[in-house]
Design a protein around this motif. Structure first.
Motif, PDB file in Angstrom:
ATOM      1  N   PRO A  47       0.723  -1.223   0.002  1.00  0.00           N
ATOM      2  CA  PRO A  47      -0.027  -0.048  -0.058  1.00  0.00           C
ATOM      3  C   PRO A  47       0.972   1.137   0.129  1.00  0.00           C
ATOM      4  O   PRO A  47       1.928   1.284   0.477  1.00  0.00           O
ATOM      5  CB  PRO A  47      -0.685  -0.082   1.204  1.00  0.00           C
ATOM      6  CG  PRO A  47      -0.939  -1.594   1.471  1.00  0.00           C
ATOM      7  CD  PRO A  47       0.568  -2.121   0.999  1.00  0.00           C
ATOM      8  N   PRO A  48       0.404   2.434  -0.674  1.00  0.00           N
ATOM      9  CA  PRO A  48      -0.964   2.516  -1.314  1.00  0.00           C
ATOM     10  C   PRO A  48      -1.361   1.894  -2.419  1.00  0.00           C
ATOM     11  O   PRO A  48      -2.529   1.999  -2.818  1.00  0.00           O
ATOM     12  CB  PRO A  48      -1.017   4.049  -1.235  1.00  0.00           C
ATOM     13  CG  PRO A  48       0.447   4.357  -1.650  1.00  0.00           C
ATOM     14  CD  PRO A  48       1.601   3.423  -0.856  1.00  0.00           C
ATOM     15  N   ALA A  49      -0.661   1.120  -2.974  1.00  0.00           N
ATOM     16  CA  ALA A  49      -0.768   0.178  -4.156  1.00  0.00           C
ATOM     17  C   ALA A  49      -1.877  -1.035  -3.973  1.00  0.00           C
ATOM     18  O   ALA A  49      -2.044  -1.125  -2.675  1.00  0.00           O
ATOM     19  CB  ALA A  49       0.333  -0.418  -4.645  1.00  0.00           C
ATOM     20  N   HIS A  50      -2.715  -1.037  -4.863  1.00  0.00           N
ATOM     21  CA  HIS A  50      -4.003  -2.125  -4.466  1.00  0.00           C
ATOM     22  C   HIS A  50      -3.698  -3.314  -5.454  1.00  0.00           C
ATOM     23  O   HIS A  50      -3.811  -2.893  -6.728  1.00  0.00           O
ATOM     24  CB  HIS A  50      -5.155  -1.642  -4.479  1.00  0.00           C
ATOM     25  CG  HIS A  50      -6.431  -2.519  -4.351  1.00  0.00           C
ATOM     26  ND1 HIS A  50      -6.397  -3.079  -3.194  1.00  0.00           N
ATOM     27  CD2 HIS A  50      -7.274  -2.575  -4.791  1.00  0.00           C
ATOM     28  CE1 HIS A  50      -7.627  -3.841  -3.214  1.00  0.00           C
ATOM     29  NE2 HIS A  50      -8.276  -3.536  -4.349  1.00  0.00           N
ATOM     30  N   VAL A  51      -3.485  -4.513  -5.256  1.00  0.00           N
ATOM     31  CA  VAL A  51      -3.096  -5.556  -6.198  1.00  0.00           C
ATOM     32  C   VAL A  51      -4.435  -6.603  -6.373  1.00  0.00           C
ATOM     33  O   VAL A  51      -4.634  -7.039  -4.980  1.00  0.00           O
ATOM     34  CB  VAL A  51      -1.762  -6.316  -6.080  1.00  0.00           C
ATOM     35  CG1 VAL A  51      -1.663  -7.282  -7.220  1.00  0.00           C
ATOM     36  CG2 VAL A  51      -0.640  -5.197  -5.895  1.00  0.00           C
ATOM     37  N   SER A  63      -4.629 -10.343 -13.606  1.00  0.00           N
ATOM     38  CA  SER A  63      -4.269  -9.573 -12.206  1.00  0.00           C
ATOM     39  C   SER A  63      -4.082  -8.092 -12.755  1.00  0.00           C
ATOM     40  O   SER A  63      -3.999  -7.794 -13.736  1.00  0.00           O
ATOM     41  CB  SER A  63      -2.909  -9.909 -11.691  1.00  0.00           C
ATOM     42  OG  SER A  63      -2.767  -9.303 -10.498  1.00  0.00           O
ATOM     43  N   ALA A  64      -4.228  -7.349 -11.511  1.00  0.00           N
ATOM     44  CA  ALA A  64      -4.111  -5.695 -11.761  1.00  0.00           C
ATOM     45  C   ALA A  64      -3.513  -4.977 -10.652  1.00  0.00           C
ATOM     46  O   ALA A  64      -3.820  -5.599  -9.540  1.00  0.00           O
ATOM     47  CB  ALA A  64      -5.496  -5.110 -12.068  1.00  0.00           C
ATOM     48  N   THR A  65      -2.523  -4.321 -10.842  1.00  0.00           N
ATOM     49  CA  THR A  65      -2.093  -3.550  -9.697  1.00  0.00           C
ATOM     50  C   THR A  65      -2.389  -2.048 -10.065  1.00  0.00           C
ATOM     51  O   THR A  65      -2.461  -1.565 -11.073  1.00  0.00           O
ATOM     52  CB  THR A  65      -0.509  -3.524  -9.446  1.00  0.00           C
ATOM     53  OG1 THR A  65      -0.079  -2.812  -8.423  1.00  0.00           O
ATOM     54  CG2 THR A  65       0.304  -3.164 -11.110  1.00  0.00           C
ATOM     55  N   MET A  66      -2.846  -1.332  -9.006  1.00  0.00           N
ATOM     56  CA  MET A  66      -3.325   0.098  -9.069  1.00  0.00           C
ATOM     57  C   MET A  66      -2.969   0.848  -8.045  1.00  0.00           C
ATOM     58  O   MET A  66      -2.594   0.187  -6.879  1.00  0.00           O
ATOM     59  CB  MET A  66      -4.816   0.105  -9.326  1.00  0.00           C
ATOM     60  CG  MET A  66      -5.615  -0.709  -8.295  1.00  0.00           C
ATOM     61  SD  MET A  66      -7.119  -1.136  -8.460  1.00  0.00           S
ATOM     62  CE  MET A  66      -6.893  -2.457  -9.585  1.00  0.00           C
ATOM     63  N   GLY A  67      -3.023   2.223  -7.871  1.00  0.00           N
ATOM     64  CA  GLY A  67      -2.554   3.015  -6.819  1.00  0.00           C
ATOM     65  C   GLY A  67      -2.294   4.523  -7.582  1.00  0.00           C
ATOM     66  O   GLY A  67      -2.730   4.860  -8.428  1.00  0.00           O
ATOM     67  N   GLY A  74       1.089  14.901  -6.978  1.00  0.00           N
ATOM     68  CA  GLY A  74       0.420  14.067  -8.012  1.00  0.00           C
ATOM     69  C   GLY A  74      -0.530  12.880  -7.434  1.00  0.00           C
ATOM     70  O   GLY A  74      -0.992  12.162  -8.385  1.00  0.00           O
ATOM     71  N   SER A  75      -0.551  12.584  -6.561  1.00  0.00           N
ATOM     72  CA  SER A  75      -1.102  11.471  -5.836  1.00  0.00           C
ATOM     73  C   SER A  75      -2.659  11.367  -5.967  1.00  0.00           C
ATOM     74  O   SER A  75      -3.286  10.409  -5.664  1.00  0.00           O
ATOM     75  CB  SER A  75      -0.818  11.231  -4.351  1.00  0.00           C
ATOM     76  OG  SER A  75      -1.153  12.441  -3.513  1.00  0.00           O
ATOM     77  N   HIS A  76      -3.418  12.514  -6.361  1.00  0.00           N
ATOM     78  CA  HIS A  76      -4.863  12.556  -6.666  1.00  0.00           C
ATOM     79  C   HIS A  76      -5.144  11.854  -7.829  1.00  0.00           C
ATOM     80  O   HIS A  76      -6.476  11.735  -8.277  1.00  0.00           O
ATOM     81  CB  HIS A  76      -5.336  13.832  -6.505  1.00  0.00           C
ATOM     82  CG  HIS A  76      -4.914  14.743  -7.568  1.00  0.00           C
ATOM     83  ND1 HIS A  76      -3.618  15.370  -7.484  1.00  0.00           N
ATOM     84  CD2 HIS A  76      -5.251  15.366  -8.805  1.00  0.00           C
ATOM     85  CE1 HIS A  76      -3.236  15.995  -8.492  1.00  0.00           C
ATOM     86  NE2 HIS A  76      -4.402  16.008  -9.245  1.00  0.00           N
ATOM     87  N   VAL A  77      -4.276  11.243  -8.646  1.00  0.00           N
ATOM     88  CA  VAL A  77      -4.494  10.520  -9.909  1.00  0.00           C
ATOM     89  C   VAL A  77      -4.179   9.257  -9.938  1.00  0.00           C
ATOM     90  O   VAL A  77      -2.851   9.031  -9.540  1.00  0.00           O
ATOM     91  CB  VAL A  77      -3.955  11.474 -11.213  1.00  0.00           C
ATOM     92  CG1 VAL A  77      -3.963  10.574 -12.379  1.00  0.00           C
ATOM     93  CG2 VAL A  77      -4.148  12.718 -11.432  1.00  0.00           C
ATOM     94  N   ALA A  78      -4.815   8.419 -10.050  1.00  0.00           N
ATOM     95  CA  ALA A  78      -4.567   6.646  -9.869  1.00  0.00           C
ATOM     96  C   ALA A  78      -3.895   6.361 -11.101  1.00  0.00           C
ATOM     97  O   ALA A  78      -3.732   7.122 -12.408  1.00  0.00           O
ATOM     98  CB  ALA A  78      -5.765   6.194  -9.740  1.00  0.00           C
ATOM     99  N   THR A  79      -3.333   5.249 -11.175  1.00  0.00           N
ATOM    100  CA  THR A  79      -2.793   4.430 -12.348  1.00  0.00           C
ATOM    101  C   THR A  79      -3.094   3.110 -12.138  1.00  0.00           C
ATOM    102  O   THR A  79      -3.540   2.532 -11.108  1.00  0.00           O
ATOM    103  CB  THR A  79      -1.285   4.710 -12.625  1.00  0.00           C
ATOM    104  OG1 THR A  79      -0.964   4.467 -14.202  1.00  0.00           O
ATOM    105  CG2 THR A  79      -0.475   4.060 -11.608  1.00  0.00           C
ATOM    106  N   GLY A  80      -3.070   2.042 -13.232  1.00  0.00           N
ATOM    107  CA  GLY A  80      -2.836   0.744 -13.119  1.00  0.00           C
ATOM    108  C   GLY A  80      -2.380   0.089 -14.260  1.00  0.00           C
ATOM    109  O   GLY A  80      -2.103   0.651 -15.322  1.00  0.00           O
ATOM    110  N   SER A  81      -1.894  -1.104 -14.029  1.00  0.00           N
ATOM    111  CA  SER A  81      -1.386  -2.049 -14.912  1.00  0.00           C
ATOM    112  C   SER A  81      -2.179  -3.513 -14.946  1.00  0.00           C
ATOM    113  O   SER A  81      -2.613  -4.011 -13.591  1.00  0.00           O
ATOM    114  CB  SER A  81      -0.125  -2.395 -14.834  1.00  0.00           C
ATOM    115  OG  SER A  81       0.857  -1.291 -14.802  1.00  0.00           O
TER     116      SER A  81
END
Length: 161
Positions: A47-51, A63-67, A74-81
């Motif tokens: 965390p703060p990532a969420h898998v 699977s996906a990883t996001m955070g 810049g932490s108010h914008v999420a990303t993911g893979s």
């Protein structure tokens, strides 16, 4: 299909398709030849990532990883893979993981979602993200060395929440 938080016990099921997809050199900028431990450190972030994993009776399908995309201001914008095992592709797993990311990002208070590196020749991914409301906001020319297409662009894609 169920999407749930990934556990360390899921990694042995994730790594084979993670490695296969990365080594194909068509969709990810992760290091080639990454060992299981190196890949786990990249994908199974704390965390703060969420898998999460998408599972059914056949086991882990994807699977996906996001955070946060960036730290601090810049932490108010999420990303993911996202990665879907080859045998599960075409079954809606990527869409379900993408919808999960959007919902999770809203619930977590993010203001938008930015994908930093969507390979422009990865037509299924580009189509999926556009269908879920993402737009290409720029393309870095020749930023990815595709095994089958040579040097191609990387799209930056964004969705405001």
């Amino acid at each position: 299909m169920e999407i749930r938080e990934a556990t360390p016990q899921d990694w042995p099921a994730i790594y084979p398709f993670w490695s296969q997809i990365v080594e194909a050199r068509e969709s990810y900028v992760y290091p080639l030849g990454a060992s299981s431990d190196e890949a786990r450190a990249i994908w199974m972030q704390a965390p703060p990532a969420h898998v999460v994993v998408a599972v059914d009776g056949d086991g882990v399908l994807g699977s996906a990883t996001m955070g946060p995309n960036k730290a601090g201001p810049g932490s108010h914008v999420a990303t993911g893979s996202f990665m879907v095992g080859p045998e599960a592709q075409g079954r809606g797993v990527g869409r379900a993981l993408g919808e999960y990311l959007i919902d999770w990002s809203r619930r977590s208070g993010f203001r938008g979602i930015q994908f930093n590196a969507v390979v422009e020749t990865n037509a299924p991914a580009v189509h999926l993200w556009k269908s879920l409301g993402f737009a290409v906001i720029g393309t870095v020319p020749e930023a990815f060395d595709s095994a089958s297409h040579g040097l191609v662009g990387l799209h930056v894609m964004y969705q405001k929440l």
